[in-house]
Design a protein around this motif. Structure first.
Motif, short mmCIF file in Angstrom:
data_model
loop_
_atom_site.label_atom_id
_atom_site.label_comp_id
_atom_site.label_asym_id
_atom_site.label_seq_id
_atom_site.Cartn_x
_atom_site.Cartn_y
_atom_site.Cartn_z
N ARG A 1 -38.20 23.81 -23.91
CA ARG A 1 -37.05 22.96 -24.22
C ARG A 1 -36.87 21.96 -23.08
NH1 ARG A 1 -32.89 26.42 -23.95
NH2 ARG A 1 -31.43 25.08 -25.04
N VAL A 2 -36.34 20.76 -23.45
CA VAL A 2 -36.22 19.66 -22.49
C VAL A 2 -34.83 19.03 -22.64
CG1 VAL A 2 -37.12 17.40 -21.77
CG2 VAL A 2 -38.70 19.17 -22.62
N PHE A 3 -34.26 18.64 -21.51
CA PHE A 3 -33.03 17.84 -21.50
C PHE A 3 -33.30 16.60 -20.65
CE2 PHE A 3 -31.67 22.14 -22.32
CZ PHE A 3 -30.70 22.01 -23.30
N GLY A 4 -32.60 15.52 -20.93
CA GLY A 4 -32.81 14.33 -20.10
C GLY A 4 -31.99 13.15 -20.57
N CYS A 5 -32.30 12.02 -19.99
CA CYS A 5 -31.62 10.79 -20.39
C CYS A 5 -32.56 9.61 -20.18
CB CYS A 5 -30.32 10.57 -19.60
SG CYS A 5 -30.52 10.36 -17.82
N ALA A 6 -32.32 8.58 -20.96
CA ALA A 6 -33.10 7.34 -20.85
C ALA A 6 -32.11 6.19 -20.70
CB ALA A 6 -33.96 7.13 -22.08
N VAL A 7 -32.41 5.28 -19.77
CA VAL A 7 -31.56 4.10 -19.58
C VAL A 7 -32.34 2.86 -20.00
CG1 VAL A 7 -30.31 2.67 -17.92
CG2 VAL A 7 -30.30 5.17 -17.67
N VAL A 8 -31.69 2.06 -20.86
CA VAL A 8 -32.26 0.78 -21.31
C VAL A 8 -31.40 -0.33 -20.74
CG1 VAL A 8 -32.80 -0.67 -23.30
CG2 VAL A 8 -33.21 1.80 -23.41
N LEU B 1 -37.55 22.89 -19.12
CA LEU B 1 -37.26 24.27 -18.80
C LEU B 1 -38.52 25.14 -18.90
CD1 LEU B 1 -33.89 24.77 -20.75
CD2 LEU B 1 -34.27 23.82 -18.46
N ASN B 2 -38.45 26.31 -18.29
CA ASN B 2 -39.55 27.26 -18.42
C ASN B 2 -39.68 27.72 -19.87
OD1 ASN B 2 -40.10 27.31 -15.61
ND2 ASN B 2 -38.43 28.75 -15.28
N ASP B 3 -40.90 28.07 -20.24
CA ASP B 3 -41.15 28.59 -21.58
C ASP B 3 -40.30 29.85 -21.78
OD1 ASP B 3 -42.11 29.28 -24.02
OD2 ASP B 3 -44.15 29.71 -23.37
N GLY B 4 -39.53 29.86 -22.82
CA GLY B 4 -38.69 31.03 -23.11
C GLY B 4 -37.28 30.93 -22.58
N SER B 5 -36.99 29.93 -21.76
CA SER B 5 -35.63 29.78 -21.22
C SER B 5 -34.66 29.43 -22.34
CB SER B 5 -35.61 28.68 -20.16
OG SER B 5 -34.27 28.41 -19.77
N LYS B 6 -33.50 30.05 -22.32
CA LYS B 6 -32.45 29.78 -23.31
C LYS B 6 -31.31 28.96 -22.71
CE LYS B 6 -34.60 32.43 -26.24
NZ LYS B 6 -35.40 31.81 -27.33
N LEU B 7 -31.54 28.36 -21.55
CA LEU B 7 -30.49 27.60 -20.85
C LEU B 7 -30.00 26.43 -21.70
CD1 LEU B 7 -28.90 27.04 -18.21
CD2 LEU B 7 -30.83 25.60 -17.50
N ILE B 8 -28.69 26.25 -21.72
CA ILE B 8 -28.07 25.11 -22.39
C ILE B 8 -27.47 24.20 -21.33
CG2 ILE B 8 -26.30 24.36 -24.02
CD1 ILE B 8 -28.52 25.92 -25.34
N ARG C 1 -32.14 26.53 -10.93
CA ARG C 1 -33.50 26.18 -10.50
C ARG C 1 -34.54 27.16 -11.04
NH1 ARG C 1 -31.88 24.75 -4.26
NH2 ARG C 1 -30.80 22.80 -4.73
N SER C 2 -34.18 28.43 -11.16
CA SER C 2 -35.14 29.41 -11.64
C SER C 2 -35.49 29.21 -13.12
CB SER C 2 -34.60 30.82 -11.43
OG SER C 2 -33.40 31.02 -12.17
N GLU C 3 -34.67 28.42 -13.81
CA GLU C 3 -34.90 28.18 -15.24
C GLU C 3 -35.71 26.91 -15.50
OE1 GLU C 3 -33.61 30.00 -17.80
OE2 GLU C 3 -32.03 31.21 -16.89
#
Length: 317
Positions: free
Chosen positions: A6-13, A239-246, A280-282
């Motif tokens: 899973r991935v979180f992020g932002c893009a600026v235009v 995130l690491n594979d399997g991480s459930k972090l929101i 950080r561990s996630e």
């Protein structure tokens, strides 16, 4: 290889004397408080346009196609264009059509609400993108008159003696639109199960293409209205594979400082760093792609890798 992180992020235009996303009156879109914004559709369009131009072997289903009369074709006509006629067997039609839809790169990533004449299918897309809100401290929209080299005779014979047609266009003096996004490949699991073992899942190659398009697509799309609209930043937290972090949306966490440094816009990631420091561990990787000619970033998270926004950063593009 299937992509499961899973991935979180932002893009600026960035838009300077440009109109990144106009409403139907031709004005840059504004919220009730006057803040300029752009829809997720505007950003996705630049991504899909990049896909079609740079990866011609990929099928991009949700993109306007024209018939021989230069008119847009329907949803059903688009299906037939790419896959032929619908299956006749009503017992398997849903499975077959779902598999065909998942063969399209844009549907594997962004999902679809497919309402054809023979079948309805909803695909929850792994990639979700928020509206882009201008985080620059000003929202200065201006309009200017323009002229056409041709007269508009219409039904008025007197018009032939007059001037050429006068029009008007509106632009934003300067804006920095921040789109938050998230990627959750697990949302495809149900529809992929329905479509059978041969159905495609999101792959690492798909994500590489997506990342290349998200950091270059707006600049690549160089129309008359969008000249001056450029990609500026892509921030990627994988995130690491399997991480459930929101994680919450980064929309209110990244700040554009009101004063530039050496002519460059300064983006402050202090609040993002504070947020990520507890997880950080996630986190597998944190990357910042930035146009170093126009922008700089401060207070980045520990371990964040900074890379150029444009060019082939080890990707296929």
């Amino acid at each position: 290889m299937e992509f499961k992180n899973r991935v979180f992020g932002c893009a600026v235009v960035k838009a300077v004397n440009s109109n990144y996303n106009a409403d139907f009156s031709g004005q840059p879109r504004t919220l009730p408080d006057g803040t300029v914004y752009a829809t997720d559709k505007a950003y996705k369009y630049t991504v899909k346009n990049f896909f079609k131009a740079v990866y011609p072997k990929e099928t991009i289903f949700y993109f306007k196609s024209l018939n021989e009369n230069m008119n847009p074709i329907s949803l059903d006509e688009t299906y037939v264009k790419y896959f032929g006629e619908y299956p006749k067997d009503k017992k398997t039609i849903k499975q077959v059509v779902a598999g065909k839809l998942l063969s399209c790169l844009d549907i594997r990533l962004f999902g679809a609400t497919f309402a054809g004449k023979s079948i309805n299918i909803s695909v929850h897309g792994p990639v979700q993108i928020n509206h882009g809100v201008n985080i620059w401290h000003e929202n200065n929209i201006y309009s200017e008159q323009i002229t056409s080299p041709f007269s508009n005779k219409s039904n008025d014979p007197e018009a032939e003696r007059g001037m050429t047609t006068i029009g008007r266009q509106s632009k934003l003096q300067e804006g920095h639109y921040l789109h938050h996004f998230s990627i959750n490949p697990g949302t495809l699991s149900e529809i992929k199960t329905l479509a059978g073992e041969e159905a495609k899942a999101v792959s690492s190659e798909d994500i590489s293409k997506l990342r290349a398009a998200m950091r270059q697509g707006a600049t690549f799309y160089d129309s008359a209205a969008k000249a001056g609209t450029d990609n500026e930043i892509l921030f990627w937290v994988q995130l690491n594979d399997g991480s459930k972090l929101i994680l919450p949306a980064f929309t209110d966490l990244v700040k554009a400082l009101p004063e530039k440094q050496d002519g460059k816009t300064v983006f402050d990631f202090e609040k993002v760093s504070e947020l990520l420091s507890g997880f950080r561990s996630e986190i597998e990787t944190t990357e910042l792609y930035i146009n170093g000619q126009s922008a700089t970033a401060i207070n980045l998270p520990v371990g964040c890798t900074t890379l150029p926004l444009f060019g082939n950063n080890g990707e296929e593009a």
